[in-house]
Scaffold this motif. Structure first.
Motif, PDB file in Angstrom:
ATOM      1  N   ASN A 155      -8.267   0.523   4.680  1.00  0.00           N
ATOM      2  CA  ASN A 155      -8.756  -0.562   5.542  1.00  0.00           C
ATOM      3  C   ASN A 155      -8.880  -1.874   4.774  1.00  0.00           C
ATOM      4  O   ASN A 155      -8.603  -2.938   5.315  1.00  0.00           O
ATOM      5  CB  ASN A 155     -10.091  -0.180   6.177  1.00  0.00           C
ATOM      6  N   ALA A 156      -9.302  -1.801   3.514  1.00  0.00           N
ATOM      7  CA  ALA A 156      -9.410  -3.011   2.692  1.00  0.00           C
ATOM      8  C   ALA A 156      -8.040  -3.642   2.490  1.00  0.00           C
ATOM      9  O   ALA A 156      -7.890  -4.867   2.572  1.00  0.00           O
ATOM     10  CB  ALA A 156     -10.049  -2.685   1.345  1.00  0.00           C
ATOM     11  N   ALA A 157      -7.030  -2.816   2.238  1.00  0.00           N
ATOM     12  CA  ALA A 157      -5.671  -3.341   2.055  1.00  0.00           C
ATOM     13  C   ALA A 157      -5.159  -3.975   3.340  1.00  0.00           C
ATOM     14  O   ALA A 157      -4.541  -5.044   3.315  1.00  0.00           O
ATOM     15  CB  ALA A 157      -4.731  -2.221   1.598  1.00  0.00           C
ATOM     16  N   LEU A 158      -5.440  -3.326   4.475  1.00  0.00           N
ATOM     17  CA  LEU A 158      -4.952  -3.838   5.758  1.00  0.00           C
ATOM     18  C   LEU A 158      -5.670  -5.112   6.188  1.00  0.00           C
ATOM     19  O   LEU A 158      -5.070  -5.981   6.821  1.00  0.00           O
ATOM     20  CB  LEU A 158      -5.106  -2.766   6.840  1.00  0.00           C
ATOM     21  N   SER A 159      -6.937  -5.258   5.838  1.00  0.00           N
ATOM     22  CA  SER A 159      -7.703  -6.417   6.295  1.00  0.00           C
ATOM     23  C   SER A 159      -7.748  -7.556   5.266  1.00  0.00           C
ATOM     24  O   SER A 159      -8.380  -8.577   5.512  1.00  0.00           O
ATOM     25  CB  SER A 159      -9.133  -5.998   6.653  1.00  0.00           C
ATOM     26  N   SER A 160      -7.068  -7.395   4.156  1.00  0.00           N
ATOM     27  CA  SER A 160      -7.125  -8.400   3.093  1.00  0.00           C
ATOM     28  C   SER A 160      -6.390  -9.695   3.445  1.00  0.00           C
ATOM     29  O   SER A 160      -6.629 -10.729   2.835  1.00  0.00           O
ATOM     30  CB  SER A 160      -6.528  -7.837   1.800  1.00  0.00           C
ATOM     31  N   GLY A 161      -5.483  -9.625   4.404  1.00  0.00           N
ATOM     32  CA  GLY A 161      -4.682 -10.798   4.741  1.00  0.00           C
ATOM     33  C   GLY A 161      -3.494 -10.988   3.817  1.00  0.00           C
ATOM     34  O   GLY A 161      -2.693 -11.895   4.005  1.00  0.00           O
ATOM     35  N   GLN A 162      -3.392 -10.158   2.804  1.00  0.00           N
ATOM     36  CA  GLN A 162      -2.282 -10.230   1.858  1.00  0.00           C
ATOM     37  C   GLN A 162      -1.118  -9.373   2.364  1.00  0.00           C
ATOM     38  O   GLN A 162      -1.326  -8.397   3.078  1.00  0.00           O
ATOM     39  CB  GLN A 162      -2.721  -9.707   0.489  1.00  0.00           C
ATOM     40  N   PRO A 163       0.109  -9.705   1.980  1.00  0.00           N
ATOM     41  CA  PRO A 163       1.244  -8.857   2.353  1.00  0.00           C
ATOM     42  C   PRO A 163       1.067  -7.459   1.751  1.00  0.00           C
ATOM     43  O   PRO A 163       0.522  -7.309   0.652  1.00  0.00           O
ATOM     44  CB  PRO A 163       2.450  -9.548   1.724  1.00  0.00           C
ATOM     45  N   LEU A 164       1.511  -6.451   2.489  1.00  0.00           N
ATOM     46  CA  LEU A 164       1.435  -5.082   1.987  1.00  0.00           C
ATOM     47  C   LEU A 164       2.596  -4.857   1.026  1.00  0.00           C
ATOM     48  O   LEU A 164       3.757  -4.914   1.414  1.00  0.00           O
ATOM     49  CB  LEU A 164       1.503  -4.075   3.139  1.00  0.00           C
ATOM     50  N   LEU A 165       2.266  -4.620  -0.237  1.00  0.00           N
ATOM     51  CA  LEU A 165       3.281  -4.369  -1.254  1.00  0.00           C
ATOM     52  C   LEU A 165       3.012  -3.036  -1.928  1.00  0.00           C
ATOM     53  O   LEU A 165       1.859  -2.689  -2.185  1.00  0.00           O
ATOM     54  CB  LEU A 165       3.275  -5.474  -2.311  1.00  0.00           C
ATOM     55  N   CYS A 166       4.074  -2.318  -2.240  1.00  0.00           N
ATOM     56  CA  CYS A 166       3.949  -1.072  -2.987  1.00  0.00           C
ATOM     57  C   CYS A 166       3.449  -1.410  -4.393  1.00  0.00           C
ATOM     58  O   CYS A 166       4.035  -2.252  -5.077  1.00  0.00           O
ATOM     59  CB  CYS A 166       5.288  -0.351  -3.060  1.00  0.00           C
ATOM     60  N   SER A 167       2.361  -0.745  -4.813  1.00  0.00           N
ATOM     61  CA  SER A 167       1.808  -1.046  -6.135  1.00  0.00           C
ATOM     62  C   SER A 167       2.667  -0.489  -7.264  1.00  0.00           C
ATOM     63  O   SER A 167       2.510  -0.894  -8.409  1.00  0.00           O
ATOM     64  CB  SER A 167       0.387  -0.515  -6.245  1.00  0.00           C
ATOM     65  N   VAL A 168       3.599   0.389  -6.955  1.00  0.00           N
ATOM     66  CA  VAL A 168       4.478   0.962  -7.977  1.00  0.00           C
ATOM     67  C   VAL A 168       5.759   0.146  -8.111  1.00  0.00           C
ATOM     68  O   VAL A 168       6.148  -0.248  -9.202  1.00  0.00           O
ATOM     69  CB  VAL A 168       4.801   2.436  -7.655  1.00  0.00           C
ATOM     70  N   THR A 169       6.408  -0.151  -6.965  1.00  0.00           N
ATOM     71  CA  THR A 169       7.703  -0.836  -7.013  1.00  0.00           C
ATOM     72  C   THR A 169       7.624  -2.321  -6.707  1.00  0.00           C
ATOM     73  O   THR A 169       8.551  -3.066  -7.011  1.00  0.00           O
ATOM     74  CB  THR A 169       8.680  -0.202  -6.006  1.00  0.00           C
ATOM     75  N   GLY A 170       6.537  -2.753  -6.043  1.00  0.00           N
ATOM     76  CA  GLY A 170       6.404  -4.147  -5.662  1.00  0.00           C
ATOM     77  C   GLY A 170       7.146  -4.511  -4.396  1.00  0.00           C
ATOM     78  O   GLY A 170       7.106  -5.658  -3.964  1.00  0.00           O
ATOM     79  N   THR A 171       7.826  -3.564  -3.784  1.00  0.00           N
ATOM     80  CA  THR A 171       8.569  -3.847  -2.553  1.00  0.00           C
ATOM     81  C   THR A 171       7.620  -3.916  -1.355  1.00  0.00           C
ATOM     82  O   THR A 171       6.585  -3.241  -1.334  1.00  0.00           O
ATOM     83  CB  THR A 171       9.653  -2.774  -2.290  1.00  0.00           C
ATOM     84  N   PRO A 172       7.966  -4.724  -0.360  1.00  0.00           N
ATOM     85  CA  PRO A 172       7.117  -4.832   0.826  1.00  0.00           C
ATOM     86  C   PRO A 172       7.040  -3.508   1.594  1.00  0.00           C
ATOM     87  O   PRO A 172       8.022  -2.772   1.685  1.00  0.00           O
ATOM     88  CB  PRO A 172       7.820  -5.894   1.673  1.00  0.00           C
ATOM     89  N   ILE A 173       5.858  -3.235   2.126  1.00  0.00           N
ATOM     90  CA  ILE A 173       5.666  -2.079   3.001  1.00  0.00           C
ATOM     91  C   ILE A 173       5.801  -2.615   4.421  1.00  0.00           C
ATOM     92  O   ILE A 173       5.035  -3.485   4.835  1.00  0.00           O
ATOM     93  CB  ILE A 173       4.286  -1.432   2.764  1.00  0.00           C
ATOM     94  N   PRO A 174       6.799  -2.102   5.171  1.00  0.00           N
ATOM     95  CA  PRO A 174       7.125  -2.716   6.467  1.00  0.00           C
ATOM     96  C   PRO A 174       6.037  -2.637   7.533  1.00  0.00           C
ATOM     97  O   PRO A 174       5.948  -3.506   8.382  1.00  0.00           O
ATOM     98  CB  PRO A 174       8.366  -1.954   6.937  1.00  0.00           C
ATOM     99  N   SER A 175       5.197  -1.609   7.502  1.00  0.00           N
ATOM    100  CA  SER A 175       4.181  -1.493   8.545  1.00  0.00           C
ATOM    101  C   SER A 175       2.974  -0.719   8.023  1.00  0.00           C
ATOM    102  O   SER A 175       3.072   0.013   7.034  1.00  0.00           O
ATOM    103  CB  SER A 175       4.755  -0.770   9.773  1.00  0.00           C
ATOM    104  N   ALA A 176       1.853  -0.871   8.718  1.00  0.00           N
ATOM    105  CA  ALA A 176       0.637  -0.153   8.338  1.00  0.00           C
ATOM    106  C   ALA A 176       0.841   1.356   8.409  1.00  0.00           C
ATOM    107  O   ALA A 176       0.244   2.103   7.642  1.00  0.00           O
ATOM    108  CB  ALA A 176      -0.508  -0.571   9.244  1.00  0.00           C
TER     109      ALA A 176
END
Length: 114
Positions: free
Chosen positions: A42-63
């Motif tokens: 929930n913290a990641a989803l509500s942060s307002g920041q783009p969702l990025l994979c913490s391992v690869t750095g690639t964007p996560i397309p959806s929640a």
């Protein structure tokens, strides 16, 4: 897919294959940290920041594709070390299933279990 986002395997093979003590203990430990995982998600989803994979750095397309886990050591490593340090899988007791419509595996006595 359950309402809480977890996937439950209810295939005929899963239904006919009994869980081992190890499988039950690991499932109970994962259940024990489920609230912490939900808070982190929930913290990641509500942060307002783009969702990025913490391992690869690639964007996560959806929640729906956001998965919370330990990068290193992984949850399984932490759980297996905890079990080994506390007498092995046979030292843990599992709470009998209450059959209240939603079934999950839980440690019998969280306060007294190793």
């Amino acid at each position: 897919m359950r309402l809480d986002g977890e996937v439950a395997d209810f295939s005929w093979n899963a239904c006919l294959t009994p869980f081992t003590q190890r499988t039950q203990v690991l499932a109970a430990l994962r259940h024990a940290v489920a609230d912490q995982v939900k808070v982190a998600r929930n913290a990641a989803l509500s942060s307002g920041q783009p969702l990025l994979c913490s391992v690869t750095g690639t964007p996560i397309p959806s929640a729906a594709e956001l998965h919370i886990d330990h990068a290193a050591p992984a949850f399984l490593e932490l759980a297996e070390e905890f079990v080994a340090d506390n007498g092995g899988v046979d030292a843990f007791r599992i709470l009998p299933d209450a059959g209240a419509g939603v079934s999950y595996i839980e440690l019998e006595d969280k306060e007294r279990s190793p």
